[in-house]
Structures are given as C-alpha cells and as structure tokens.
Design a protein around this motif. Structure first.
Motif, short mmCIF file in Angstrom:
data_model
loop_
_atom_site.label_atom_id
_atom_site.label_comp_id
_atom_site.label_asym_id
_atom_site.label_seq_id
_atom_site.Cartn_x
_atom_site.Cartn_y
_atom_site.Cartn_z
N ASN A 2 0.89 -1.18 -0.11
CA ASN A 2 -0.09 0.09 0.07
C ASN A 2 0.87 1.22 -0.02
O ASN A 2 0.61 2.01 -0.72
CB ASN A 2 -1.02 -0.17 1.17
CG ASN A 2 -2.13 -0.99 1.13
OD1 ASN A 2 -2.42 -1.64 -0.06
ND2 ASN A 2 -2.37 -1.48 2.29
N THR A 3 1.98 1.10 0.56
CA THR A 3 2.90 2.31 0.68
C THR A 3 3.45 2.68 -0.50
O THR A 3 3.55 3.64 -0.91
CB THR A 3 3.72 2.28 1.89
OG1 THR A 3 3.02 1.97 3.17
CG2 THR A 3 4.46 3.34 2.32
N LEU A 4 4.05 1.64 -1.07
CA LEU A 4 4.65 1.81 -2.39
C LEU A 4 3.73 2.04 -3.44
O LEU A 4 4.17 3.11 -4.46
CB LEU A 4 5.55 0.47 -2.84
CG LEU A 4 6.68 0.08 -1.65
CD1 LEU A 4 7.18 -1.36 -2.03
CD2 LEU A 4 7.80 1.03 -1.99
N ARG A 5 2.73 1.55 -3.53
CA ARG A 5 1.66 1.88 -4.59
C ARG A 5 1.32 3.30 -4.41
O ARG A 5 0.93 3.83 -5.61
CB ARG A 5 0.35 1.16 -4.33
CG ARG A 5 0.55 -0.29 -5.21
CD ARG A 5 -0.86 -0.33 -5.75
NE ARG A 5 -0.63 -1.49 -6.52
CZ ARG A 5 -1.57 -2.68 -6.77
NH1 ARG A 5 -2.77 -2.45 -6.09
NH2 ARG A 5 -1.31 -3.76 -7.37
N ALA A 6 1.26 3.94 -3.32
CA ALA A 6 0.90 5.15 -2.96
C ALA A 6 1.87 6.12 -3.58
O ALA A 6 1.48 7.41 -3.72
CB ALA A 6 0.51 5.56 -1.64
N GLY A 7 3.16 5.80 -3.84
CA GLY A 7 4.05 6.52 -4.32
C GLY A 7 5.43 6.70 -3.53
O GLY A 7 6.34 7.16 -4.10
N ALA A 8 5.57 6.08 -2.58
CA ALA A 8 7.03 6.01 -1.62
C ALA A 8 7.72 5.25 -2.45
O ALA A 8 7.29 4.34 -3.20
CB ALA A 8 6.88 5.35 -0.40
N ASP A 9 9.14 5.45 -2.45
CA ASP A 9 10.30 4.43 -3.10
C ASP A 9 10.80 3.57 -2.15
O ASP A 9 11.23 2.71 -2.58
CB ASP A 9 11.39 5.47 -3.38
CG ASP A 9 10.70 6.56 -4.31
OD1 ASP A 9 10.48 6.45 -5.65
OD2 ASP A 9 10.41 7.68 -3.85
N LYS A 10 10.72 4.00 -1.04
CA LYS A 10 11.28 3.02 0.10
C LYS A 10 10.53 2.93 1.41
O LYS A 10 9.66 3.92 1.70
CB LYS A 10 12.58 3.38 0.32
CG LYS A 10 13.71 3.65 -0.53
CD LYS A 10 14.93 4.31 -0.26
CE LYS A 10 15.82 4.73 -1.33
NZ LYS A 10 17.29 5.05 -0.76
N VAL A 11 10.47 1.61 2.02
CA VAL A 11 9.88 1.69 3.39
C VAL A 11 10.82 1.17 4.30
O VAL A 11 11.83 0.41 4.01
CB VAL A 11 8.81 0.56 3.17
CG1 VAL A 11 7.96 0.07 4.45
CG2 VAL A 11 7.55 0.63 2.24
#
Lengths: 252, 202
Positions: free
Chosen positions: A91-100
């Motif tokens: 969900n975090t990467l899909r929303a546009g973050a590059d790294k978690v």
C-alpha cells in the motif's frame, strides 16, 4: 561516484508533520507537502516520513500523505513507522513511496525483510535500527521506539538483516540521539565494517561540523537529521555548501 | 482528445511517478496498454522496474512487443531504467533474453568488489555528446539511479555516462529513441528538465 546524501526526517502524526513534542504536547503542526517542498528546494537528496501516530485510525492518513507528496515532490522518499506486513509495504509503495523503513516489526519477524525484498526488491527495504551501548562493550538493539531491549547484538542483527535482503540500514544511536554532540562515529564504523549495503547515520547531529565528521571518519552513505532542520538552525543548502567546500562529494 | 505522451503499461513499473512528474511540468500524458493507443500517441515512454525477462514476457503476452518496436522508430521514444535496458538486443539477467533491439548492445550484471550493488543514489552525469535532452541542464548534474544491470553498447549511442566502479551508460540514443538508466521522475529539478526536453521533441 555516488554523492553523499543529506536526508531530513519528518515525524508525522495523523497525517500532519509534527515539529517537536514538549511537555505541553505538540509544539507545531504542518502540512507535509509544504515541508517536503521546502526541503526539496533546499537540496535534500531524500526525505523520510516517520509515522508516530498512536491510534490505529490515524494511520490511514499516511497513505493520503504519501500520495500528496508523490504528486508534488520528485526526489526519492521513504516511509516508516507502524509497517508490519507485506500488505503495508504494498500500500505504501503503490501510493508513491520509493522506500519503506521497518524497525521493530523486523526484529520481531525477520522473515518480513525477505518476504518484502522478494516482492518489491532490496532497494526499497530500509532497516531502521535503534541501538545503545551495553555493559559488555557491544551494542544492543532496542524496539518500540527505544523502549524495549531486545537482547540482540547490533552487529549480529545488521549482518543478519543484510543476508535476509535489507537494501539499506538506517542506524540510530540512542546514546547520541538528542545530545547534538555529533554522530556516533564508533557505532557507525562498527556497522559499516560489517555490512556492504549503504548505512544512513542518524542521531546526535547538532552542527555543520558533525556532517563533515561523519563523512570524513566513516563510510556512511547518508546523514539523517531532524531537529537541526526543523527548527531552522541549519538549512540543507548550508550543509551542502559547507560539505562541498570541505571536499565531500554532494549533489549541489 | 489528443493525447501527447503515452506511458506504456505492460504490468510492471511505477507508472504513476512518471505521470505525476509530467503533470507537474504541465505535460499531458496517459497510461496506455493497447496497440491503438500506442499508435495514436505523439510520443511514448517505456517505464520499468523489475526483471528484464519478465518484462519482455509481459510485453509479448499483452501483444505489445511488436507494436512498441514498430512505433518506437516513428515518434519520440524514451525508455526509463529497465525501459532503457529493454531497448537493447539482449540481456543476461536470469538467462539470456532478447530485447526490443532498437539499439545494438547487451545488458549485463554490474560487478564490483568494493561498491555495493544495486547502484543506488545520486550520481553525476558525464556528458559525452550534445543532445536536445540535455538542454538547460547545469554543468554538474546529479541524477538518481537504482539498478543492478547495465547496458554495453557502441560509444556512438552514448550521450552521457556516470562513474560507478567503471563507466556506466546513463543516457543512450539512436535516432529518436532515447534511454535513461536513471529515474528522471525522481531526480529533482534536473529530472524534470530532462522530461520537459523530451516532451518538447513532439
């Protein structure tokens, strides 16, 4: 060669940037996009948004924040805090973050590193570590924001995390954190010597010279700081101009 | 409705960050996934994150491989990261796979004893040839890379390279086909300038 990175870190509560907490509660609250824009303009190489939301309901705002930042800022950014499942990563990467970034959830479930790395690639898995000197002369890893001693040796843990698929290590020295007396050079060196993935130095930064020292004396790839930037003591631009003059390779 | 830039969706890659960046600089774009739209677009962008073989398979399964290859030579075309690697003849990522062969060359694993792979972070472009894609860039330009494989091709096709334990092609070109190994959509202002320059080729 790769430029050394300067990374401002922003704490987020219920989708808003929190500038600092004192006894009366939250000092200042701001729009994440405005902060991100400001740091981008100053030349930040990357941004970290760290969710300190206590309630479960508050967490959903983080995804909206990630979307808004992704629509407005075109440098890599990392999101951490409260991420504990592969679905959270997705969900975090899909929303546009590059790294978690994961910290406690990785200590408690190391397999999460491998699962996420296999699906999303090592490059987006940042292992956050909070560590502190122990009586035996080594360093111990803490979880839950530094509240819980995991009886885990720092060096053993970072080596293990690299093997499991972590792409970077964000190393926060609890001994140095908040002191503004400079980065924990010894701890950073010990970690850099034992892993080949990039290490982000965190904790203790209080002045320009601290940035130079960490890049001069260690192999850290990046330096992360929060309060010196939030309270306007330094701008990212000032740090970069200073490092550039001292011969450290930074992106202008 | 006239569509300016078509961002080719074949099931891989972070399409939205490219679209977000184009919107931000006022360039109209659409995410497209069929032959008709590929035909209609004024320019094409082939993004990509993932493995070479999987991406070629997905392009073939969706019946887009030939259409992309045919249209790439007709209008401005930009491959980003893995999308750039797909422009070459073949890759050795997880066995040998044939690429689009729009530029002669191959894609090989990056190797270094002292440097970490993937090559991830901001690296400086060393300009080898003048190009419309570079218009208005500062003399020293850093862009953001994330990759473990790199292209090997003729010097004549290399616009810019960077140094990471050796020379790494960063911008390649043949005719109107361009490829960038870095992520312009994550390279700050420099990346936006490059995307704008590409859009102006239309």
């Amino acid at each position: 060669m790769l430029a050394k990175r300067i990374i401002p870190c922003l704490d987020v509560r219920d989708g808003k940037v929190v500038k600092g907490v004192n006894f009366e509660g939250i000092k200042d609250v701001g729009d994440p996009v405005e902060y991100a824009k400001k740091y981008n303009l100053q030349g930040a190489d990357e941004l970290v948004f760290y969710d300190i939301t206590a309630s479960h309901e508050g967490r959903k705002y983080m995804i909206d924040l990630v979307k808004q930042v992704a629509e407005n800022i075109f440098i890599p950014f990392c999101v951490g805090g409260g991420i504990s499942t592969v679905l959270d990563f997705k969900n975090t990467l899909r929303a546009g973050a590059d790294k978690v970034s994961i910290n406690s959830s990785a200590v408690k479930n190391p397999e999460l590193i491998t699962q996420a790395a296999k699906i999303f690639g090592n490059q987006c898995i940042v292992l956050g570590v909070d560590a502190k000197r122990n009586k035996e002369g080594g360093y111990s890893v803490f979880a839950n924001g530094g509240r819980q001693d995991m009886s885990l040796d720092l060096i053993a843990w970072v080596k293990e995390a690299e093997k499991l698929g972590a792409g970077e290590i964000c190393l926060n020295s609890m001994d140095a954190d908040g002191t503004k007396n400079g980065f924990d050079i010894d701890m950073i060196n010990d970690v850099c010597k034992n892993v080949s993935i990039p290490v982000i130095a965190s904790g203790g930064c209080g002045k320009l010279e601290d940035f130079y020292e960490v890049f001069e004396k260690t192999n850290a790839s990046a330096a992360l700081a929060a309060s010196v930037f939030h309270f306007g003591e330094l701008t990212v631009r000032q740090v970069k101009e200073y490092l550039n003059k001292k011969g450290i390779n930074v992106r202008a | 409705m006239s569509m300016k830039i078509g961002i080719i969706d074949y099931g891989a890659g972070n399409l939205f960050s490219v679209k977000n960046a184009l919107s931000f600089i006022g360039v109209e774009s659409a995410i497209i996934s069929d032959k008709v739209d590929i035909e209609k677009a004024d320019a094409l962008i082939l993004p990509g994150v993932g493995a070479f073989g999987d991406s070629v398979n997905m392009l073939r399964e969706k019946g887009l491989f030939d259409s992309v290859k045919a249209n790439a030579v007709k209008k401005p075309f930009l491959g980003i990261c893995l999308g750039m690697q797909l422009l070459f003849t073949k890759s050795y990522e997880y066995g040998e796979t044939k690429g689009l062969d729009l530029i002669s060359g191959d894609v090989v694993k990056m190797e270094s004893k002292s440097l970490s792979i993937p090559h991830m972070g901001w690296n400086e472009l060393e300009i080898k040839q003048d190009s419309s894609l570079l218009k208005g860039l500062e003399k020293s330009t850093y862009v953001y890379f994330v990759h473990s494989y790199m292209a090997r091709c003729d010097e004549a096709n290399i616009i810019a390279e960077c140094d990471y334990g050796g020379r790494v092609p960063a911008i390649v070109k043949k005719g109107n086909v361009f490829g960038v190994q870095f992520h312009p959509e994550k390279s700050g202002d420099a990346g936006l300038v490059i995307l704008k320059n590409f859009a102006e080729l239309v």
